[in-house]
Design a protein around this motif. Structure first.
Motif, PDB file in Angstrom:
ATOM      1  N   LYS A  56      31.928  26.883 117.512  1.00 35.77           N
ATOM      2  CA  LYS A  56      30.670  27.391 116.973  1.00 35.77           C
ATOM      3  C   LYS A  56      30.264  26.616 115.716  1.00 35.77           C
ATOM      4  O   LYS A  56      29.106  26.230 115.558  1.00 35.77           O
ATOM      5  N   ALA A  57      31.228  26.367 114.838  1.00 30.89           N
ATOM      6  CA  ALA A  57      30.946  25.618 113.606  1.00 30.89           C
ATOM      7  C   ALA A  57      30.502  24.191 113.933  1.00 30.89           C
ATOM      8  O   ALA A  57      29.548  23.672 113.336  1.00 30.89           O
ATOM      9  N   ASN A  58      31.172  23.559 114.894  1.00 24.90           N
ATOM     10  CA  ASN A  58      30.794  22.204 115.289  1.00 24.90           C
ATOM     11  C   ASN A  58      29.402  22.174 115.906  1.00 24.90           C
ATOM     12  O   ASN A  58      28.633  21.239 115.678  1.00 24.90           O
ATOM     13  N   PHE A  59      29.070  23.197 116.680  1.00 23.49           N
ATOM     14  CA  PHE A  59      27.746  23.264 117.298  1.00 23.49           C
ATOM     15  C   PHE A  59      26.671  23.401 116.223  1.00 23.49           C
ATOM     16  O   PHE A  59      25.638  22.731 116.288  1.00 23.49           O
ATOM     17  N   GLU A  60      26.911  24.258 115.246  1.00 22.34           N
ATOM     18  CA  GLU A  60      25.947  24.430 114.160  1.00 22.34           C
ATOM     19  C   GLU A  60      25.774  23.130 113.375  1.00 22.34           C
ATOM     20  O   GLU A  60      24.662  22.755 113.018  1.00 22.34           O
ATOM     21  N   GLU A  61      26.874  22.452 113.131  1.00 22.96           N
ATOM     22  CA  GLU A  61      26.817  21.178 112.409  1.00 22.96           C
ATOM     23  C   GLU A  61      26.036  20.133 113.205  1.00 22.96           C
ATOM     24  O   GLU A  61      25.221  19.386 112.649  1.00 22.96           O
ATOM     25  N   SER A  62      26.249  20.092 114.513  1.00 22.47           N
ATOM     26  CA  SER A  62      25.526  19.119 115.338  1.00 22.47           C
ATOM     27  C   SER A  62      24.044  19.451 115.399  1.00 22.47           C
ATOM     28  O   SER A  62      23.203  18.541 115.456  1.00 22.47           O
ATOM     29  N   LYS A  63      23.709  20.740 115.371  1.00 26.14           N
ATOM     30  CA  LYS A  63      22.301  21.133 115.356  1.00 26.14           C
ATOM     31  C   LYS A  63      21.620  20.631 114.087  1.00 26.14           C
ATOM     32  O   LYS A  63      20.505  20.091 114.140  1.00 26.14           O
TER      33      LYS A  63
END
Length: 83
Positions: A56-63
């Motif tokens: 989830k954290a990686n997804f938010e960062e990629s967004k």
């Protein structure tokens, strides 16, 4: 099978890792007959939760990165139109 049981890589699961390793030391033969299975199940669940949080954290960062990239592309396109 589980990832390497290093405490610094899995801070959320540190207590369970320590208990699991202690169980293996305390029961060198019984561990093959399911003595530590309950701890293994708890450890697997903890790893899954930890992975979900990281994902989830990686997804938010990629967004955020994608938004920055899109803004940069728009800015470059506007500069090219002005030239």
């Amino acid at each position: 099978m589980h990832p390497p049981l290093t405490l610094h890589r899995h801070p959320m699961c540190a207590e369970i890792i320590e208990a699991f390793q202690k169980c293996h030391v305390d029961h060198p033969i019984k561990k093959f007959f399911g003595e530590c299975t309950d701890l293994k199940i708890k450890l697997d669940r903890c790893f899954r939760q930890e992975k979900a949080l990281k994902r989830k954290a990686n997804f938010e960062e990629s967004k955020k990165f994608k938004e920055q990239l899109q803004a940069y592309k728009r800015e470059m396109a506007e500069e090219n139109k002005e030239s």
